[in-house]
Scaffold this active site. Sequence first.
Site, PDB file in Angstrom:
ATOM      1  CB  ALA A   1      -0.950  -0.005   1.198  1.00 57.71           C
TER       2      ALA A   1
ATOM      3  N   GLY B   1      -0.426   5.022   0.054  1.00 60.04           N
ATOM      4  CA  GLY B   1      -1.827   4.734  -0.174  1.00 60.04           C
ATOM      5  C   GLY B   1      -2.601   5.447  -1.251  1.00 60.04           C
ATOM      6  N   GLY B   2      -1.936   5.970  -2.300  1.00 58.44           N
ATOM      7  CA  GLY B   2      -2.682   6.625  -3.376  1.00 58.44           C
ATOM      8  C   GLY B   2      -3.729   5.708  -3.994  1.00 58.44           C
TER       9      GLY B   2
ATOM     10  CG  ASP C   1       4.212  -0.621   2.836  1.00 54.70           C
ATOM     11  OD1 ASP C   1       3.922  -0.568   1.626  1.00 54.70           O
ATOM     12  OD2 ASP C   1       5.349  -0.360   3.271  1.00 54.70           O
TER      13      ASP C   1
ATOM     14  CB  CYS D   1       5.220   3.116 -11.869  1.00 50.68           C
ATOM     15  SG  CYS D   1       6.365   3.098 -10.486  1.00 50.68           S
TER      16      CYS D   1
END
Length: 405
Positions: free
Chosen positions: A233, A236-237, A256, A354
Site C-alpha cells: 500500500a 496509499g494513493g 506494507d 510503474c
Amino acid sequence: MRLHRNLVYTTIDALNAIFNEGEYADKVVARSLKKDKRWGSSDRKFVAETIYEIVRWKRLYSEIAEVKEPFDRDNLWRIFAVWAVLRGYPIPDWRQLDGTPERKIKGRFDELSKIRTFKESIPDWMDELGVKELGEKVWSKEITAQNQPAKVILRVNTLKTTKEKLKAILMDLNIDTDYLKDQPDALVLKERANVFLTDAFKQGFFEVQDANSQLVAAFLDVKPGMRVVDTCAGAGGKTLHIASLMENKGQLIAMDLYESKLKQLKLRAKRNSAFNIEYRIIDSTKVIKKLHEKADRVLIDAPCSGLGVLKRNPDAKWKLQPEFIDNIRKVQAEVLENYSKIVKPGGKLVYATCSILPSENQEQVQRFLNTEIGKQFHFVEDRKILASDSGFDGFYMALLERKTI
C-alpha cells in the site's frame, strides 16, 4: 526576463544537496520553496522548475560545462550558466558567472544533441537496457516522452464530491482544469498550481495522482462489500482510490513493510473520509498466512525500477543502478508468489508496476504462471502503457483470476 540573485543562490544550494548529498529532489524542492516568505508564486515557480530542469538534464549540462562529479560550487555555477544560456537569460555581471562562453555553450549543445545519451541526458547503462528491452525505436520515443515535465492530475474523491463540483470550486480559485477522456475521476490542471494549499484539498475533495496510476484501481474490478487487500500500500494513493470505488462498504486491508508509510496513509484516509481501511504491517510471514484464500481482490503494486515515472522523478535517472533492477526483479517474483496466495478461488489479482520494462512486467507474470501457485490462476488481460503513447506515466498492469477447481 532577468535572474535574481537570491533565487539563483537557493537553486545552487538545492543542486548541491541533490547531486552531492544524495537527497531526493522533491524533498529538496519542498524545503527550498519555504526559504523566503516574501517570494511570490513566480519566484517559487522559477526555483522549482529550474532545480528540476537542471536535475533532468544533468548529464547534458555537465558535459557542456566540462565538469565532472563530484561537483564543487564553481562546477554547479558553470552548470547553471549552461542552463541560463540555453534558456535565453541575459547573463548578469556576477562574479560566479564571469566569462560564461555563450557561443561555445550553444555550439556544444548542437553537437551533443546528435547523441541520444546526451540529448536525453541518461546514463549509458540505462540507454543500453532500454534498447535491449523495448527496441531502438520505441525506447527512443519513450525516453523523449519521459523527459517532458509531468502534468498535475487530480483524482476526485467521490466519497466527498463530484468531478463537476470540484472543477467549479477550483475555477473560483482561478485554477482551471480539464476533464480527461475515459478517466471518470480525473481532472488535469491547465497550468501548474500549488493545489495542496486549497481548502478543497484540506477537506479531502481530491488527491494528486497521475492519470495512468488512476487506471490501476479500476482494473482491479472492485465492488462495494468485497474483501480487498492492497499488499504494497505504501502511502496509499491507490488504496484511497479503491476505498472510494468500494463506497466505504466492505473491508479494505492496507499492508506494507513500513509502519511510517501506513501512518501517512492513515492521515490521508482520515482527510478522505475513507473508513473501511484496516492497516497491517508485514512484520512476519504469519500476517500473510492468516489471509490465505480470504480475499475477493488483491492488488500487488509491486516495487519496481520506476522507469515509467522518470518525468516526475528525474533524479531517479542518477540514483538508479543496474544492480538495483536485477535485485528488484527477484523481489517482484517473491512478492507475486507469496501474496497471490491471499486470493480466494474465483477471486482476482492485479499485478502492477510503474515500469516500462518487459522483464519487470509481462515476463514476470509469465514466469509466475508457470510456478506451482501460478498454475492455479489464469491470465485475463494486461495493459502496457507508455508515456510516449499516453502523455502520462508509464505503467503496466495484469489481471489474473484464481481458478475455482
